[in-house]
Design an enzyme around this catalytic site. Sequence first.
Site, PDB file in Angstrom:
ATOM      1  N   ILE A  20      40.932  18.172   9.130  1.00  0.00           N
ATOM      2  CA  ILE A  20      40.358  16.760   9.896  1.00  0.00           C
ATOM      3  C   ILE A  20      40.865  16.750  11.163  1.00  0.00           C
ATOM      4  O   ILE A  20      40.242  16.441  12.339  1.00  0.00           O
ATOM      5  CB  ILE A  20      40.590  15.532   9.155  1.00  0.00           C
ATOM      6  CG1 ILE A  20      39.602  15.732   7.898  1.00  0.00           C
ATOM      7  CG2 ILE A  20      39.893  14.299   9.808  1.00  0.00           C
ATOM      8  CD1 ILE A  20      38.326  16.067   7.755  1.00  0.00           C
ATOM      9  N   THR A  94      46.864  13.213   1.695  1.00  0.00           N
ATOM     10  CA  THR A  94      47.450  12.016   0.884  1.00  0.00           C
ATOM     11  C   THR A  94      46.940  12.576  -0.650  1.00  0.00           C
ATOM     12  O   THR A  94      46.006  11.750  -1.146  1.00  0.00           O
ATOM     13  CB  THR A  94      46.636  10.700   0.905  1.00  0.00           C
ATOM     14  OG1 THR A  94      45.223  10.758   1.032  1.00  0.00           O
ATOM     15  CG2 THR A  94      47.150  10.117   2.508  1.00  0.00           C
ATOM     16  N   ARG A 162      34.465  11.268   7.799  1.00  0.00           N
ATOM     17  CA  ARG A 162      33.365  11.211   6.970  1.00  0.00           C
ATOM     18  C   ARG A 162      32.651  12.297   7.060  1.00  0.00           C
ATOM     19  O   ARG A 162      31.367  12.521   7.002  1.00  0.00           O
ATOM     20  CB  ARG A 162      32.499  10.006   7.238  1.00  0.00           C
ATOM     21  CG  ARG A 162      32.991   8.573   7.081  1.00  0.00           C
ATOM     22  CD  ARG A 162      32.087   7.532   7.479  1.00  0.00           C
ATOM     23  NE  ARG A 162      31.489   6.908   6.274  1.00  0.00           N
ATOM     24  CZ  ARG A 162      30.531   5.825   6.501  1.00  0.00           C
ATOM     25  NH1 ARG A 162      29.981   5.713   7.757  1.00  0.00           N
ATOM     26  NH2 ARG A 162      29.769   5.373   5.684  1.00  0.00           N
ATOM     27  N   VAL A 163      33.131  13.587   7.150  1.00  0.00           N
ATOM     28  CA  VAL A 163      32.486  14.857   7.361  1.00  0.00           C
ATOM     29  C   VAL A 163      32.675  15.956   6.240  1.00  0.00           C
ATOM     30  O   VAL A 163      33.327  15.626   5.387  1.00  0.00           O
ATOM     31  CB  VAL A 163      33.237  15.544   8.647  1.00  0.00           C
ATOM     32  CG1 VAL A 163      32.954  14.542   9.993  1.00  0.00           C
ATOM     33  CG2 VAL A 163      34.784  15.619   8.414  1.00  0.00           C
ATOM     34  N   LYS A 214      35.506   3.983   2.238  1.00  0.00           N
ATOM     35  CA  LYS A 214      35.566   5.205   2.244  1.00  0.00           C
ATOM     36  C   LYS A 214      35.748   5.763   0.705  1.00  0.00           C
ATOM     37  O   LYS A 214      34.993   6.729   0.150  1.00  0.00           O
ATOM     38  CB  LYS A 214      36.896   5.751   2.756  1.00  0.00           C
ATOM     39  CG  LYS A 214      37.271   7.203   2.705  1.00  0.00           C
ATOM     40  CD  LYS A 214      36.302   8.291   3.214  1.00  0.00           C
ATOM     41  CE  LYS A 214      36.989   9.426   2.751  1.00  0.00           C
ATOM     42  NZ  LYS A 214      36.129  10.886   3.267  1.00  0.00           N
ATOM     43  N   ASN A 218      32.632   8.116  -1.987  1.00  0.00           N
ATOM     44  CA  ASN A 218      33.108   9.472  -2.882  1.00  0.00           C
ATOM     45  C   ASN A 218      32.912   9.179  -4.318  1.00  0.00           C
ATOM     46  O   ASN A 218      32.814  10.154  -5.104  1.00  0.00           O
ATOM     47  CB  ASN A 218      34.466   9.956  -2.423  1.00  0.00           C
ATOM     48  CG  ASN A 218      34.379  10.770  -1.059  1.00  0.00           C
ATOM     49  OD1 ASN A 218      33.177  11.269  -0.554  1.00  0.00           O
ATOM     50  ND2 ASN A 218      35.377  10.665  -0.117  1.00  0.00           N
ATOM     51  N   THR A 259      23.445  17.454  -8.940  1.00  0.00           N
ATOM     52  CA  THR A 259      23.399  18.669  -9.517  1.00  0.00           C
ATOM     53  C   THR A 259      24.766  18.986 -10.494  1.00  0.00           C
ATOM     54  O   THR A 259      25.956  18.873  -9.980  1.00  0.00           O
ATOM     55  CB  THR A 259      23.518  19.871  -8.402  1.00  0.00           C
ATOM     56  OG1 THR A 259      22.339  19.595  -7.644  1.00  0.00           O
ATOM     57  CG2 THR A 259      23.359  21.083  -8.969  1.00  0.00           C
ATOM     58  N   CYS A 268      38.384  15.270  -1.496  1.00  0.00           N
ATOM     59  CA  CYS A 268      38.235  13.925  -1.663  1.00  0.00           C
ATOM     60  C   CYS A 268      37.646  13.534  -2.880  1.00  0.00           C
ATOM     61  O   CYS A 268      38.094  12.623  -3.635  1.00  0.00           O
ATOM     62  CB  CYS A 268      36.947  13.578  -0.245  1.00  0.00           C
ATOM     63  SG  CYS A 268      37.441  13.758   1.158  1.00  0.00           S
ATOM     64  N   TYR A 328      35.922  25.787  -3.081  1.00  0.00           N
ATOM     65  CA  TYR A 328      35.518  24.670  -3.899  1.00  0.00           C
ATOM     66  C   TYR A 328      34.042  24.399  -3.641  1.00  0.00           C
ATOM     67  O   TYR A 328      33.200  23.987  -4.318  1.00  0.00           O
ATOM     68  CB  TYR A 328      36.247  23.382  -3.771  1.00  0.00           C
ATOM     69  CG  TYR A 328      35.907  22.309  -2.437  1.00  0.00           C
ATOM     70  CD1 TYR A 328      34.587  21.525  -2.695  1.00  0.00           C
ATOM     71  CD2 TYR A 328      36.458  22.525  -1.279  1.00  0.00           C
ATOM     72  CE1 TYR A 328      34.356  20.807  -1.558  1.00  0.00           C
ATOM     73  CE2 TYR A 328      36.064  21.724  -0.343  1.00  0.00           C
ATOM     74  CZ  TYR A 328      35.093  20.965  -0.589  1.00  0.00           C
ATOM     75  OH  TYR A 328      34.796  20.057   0.913  1.00  0.00           O
ATOM     76  N   ARG A 408      27.144  27.601 -11.014  1.00  0.00           N
ATOM     77  CA  ARG A 408      26.642  27.142 -10.154  1.00  0.00           C
ATOM     78  C   ARG A 408      25.193  27.064  -9.744  1.00  0.00           C
ATOM     79  O   ARG A 408      24.752  26.795  -8.691  1.00  0.00           O
ATOM     80  CB  ARG A 408      27.437  27.675  -8.746  1.00  0.00           C
ATOM     81  CG  ARG A 408      28.821  27.283  -8.611  1.00  0.00           C
ATOM     82  CD  ARG A 408      29.104  25.759  -8.455  1.00  0.00           C
ATOM     83  NE  ARG A 408      30.365  25.544  -8.133  1.00  0.00           N
ATOM     84  CZ  ARG A 408      30.668  24.290  -8.252  1.00  0.00           C
ATOM     85  NH1 ARG A 408      30.115  23.176  -8.427  1.00  0.00           N
ATOM     86  NH2 ARG A 408      31.922  23.927  -7.792  1.00  0.00           N
TER      87      ARG A 408
END
Length: 428
Positions: A20, A94, A162-163, A214, A218, A259, A268, A328, A408
């Site tokens: 970020i 964090t 928020r990306v 935020k 999530n 999904t 996040c 991930y 997946r």
Amino acid sequence: MMEKIKNREAEIAVIGLGYIGLPTAIMFASVGFNVIGYEIRSEVVRRINNGNSHIIEPEINSLLKNVVEKGMLRATSNPEEIREKDAYLICVQTPLRKDKTPNLRYLEDAVKIVASVMKKGSLVIIESTVPPMTTVRMAELIEKLNGLKAGKDFYMVHAPERVMPGRIFKELVYNSRILGGITPESADLAEILYRSFVKGQIFKTDSTTSEMVKLMENTFRDVNIALANEFAFLAHQYGIDVFRAIELANTHPRVKIHTPGIGVGGHCLPKDPYLLLAPAKEDFGLIQKAREINEDMPLMAKDLLFEAFKLINLPPEEAIVVVLGLAYKGNSDDTRNSPAYAFIEAVQDDVGEIRSYDPYVSGTHESIEEALTGADAVVIATDHNEFKILSWEGLGKLMRNRILIDGRHLIEEPPKGFIFKGIGRGEY
């Protein structure tokens, strides 16, 4: 201060040049601000100052090289070089401790550095995701360390990113932003700063509301993914394909089921529900249970694998298992909290050998052919585009046994000659 920001004359320091911090620094530099990035990793500093990114993201190398060559962005590991800047953006990690409690050590270290070098009138922005009430506590920490008064001598804001990796630069510009100030004046200053490149909507509020927004975003996604994963468990019991069921259910105008898959990763979603609950005085079962469901999904993939072993009477301790994908998410090198590693940890003591192949992550086999030669089973853990177009008929010829576990939902039709099992794809 307001005029300096409007005229792009404000000097900005970005603390932490990761996924970020670096793109954010590039964006501010690209619109005319003089930006210096503080980063403790000397190799990262060296690469950035040479115009080379240490993270994979579309456009990042060309954008970085442009602002470095123009002298608008440079990196340092010396805190003295970020002294008396007009704005400080804190973009450090964090993480969670092993007991799932927030570890704010990196944030506190960053705030202490800022407190030691900031000037009266500085704007301090925390972009890191934090538990509710953290920004207020960090403002109090600054007051304690240097005697400046929050809202009077300096301004402080929580401005959560928020990306999504793979779309960072587009979303930095076009996504809406939430700016939570400890005072309205703090949020007003931050709005002027971010409006220099943000074309999306900007909403101003207080810092604790911003922190919770935020985390709510999530947590909402995590809970809904857990529901989809629970549907996958049920589909195995009932012998149906959950993806076809979800497709049909989503034709309802007010239904949008997520999904299911091998697990939830990234920086996040695996963390933010715990940050949301951390300061709470009561237990909240739904959020906690959803986390547990998603954390257990790699174990479901393990169960499918071991069921396949039984079908061919293959002792697990003799099996060679290949994990396809360590990131991930697809088309990324980001392995933070990847369920692929949770799966590997779950099976590594029970199988003969584990191999891995990921075209985006270093340290894996050089090619998929090399990884599959002599192997008994393949587990798809990441939805890279490269894995969607594989010719399994040819790859199967390299294998000793042909077991394919799809975590997946990349395989539409099970390839001939394979024992195929997929999460949510039928009998469990």
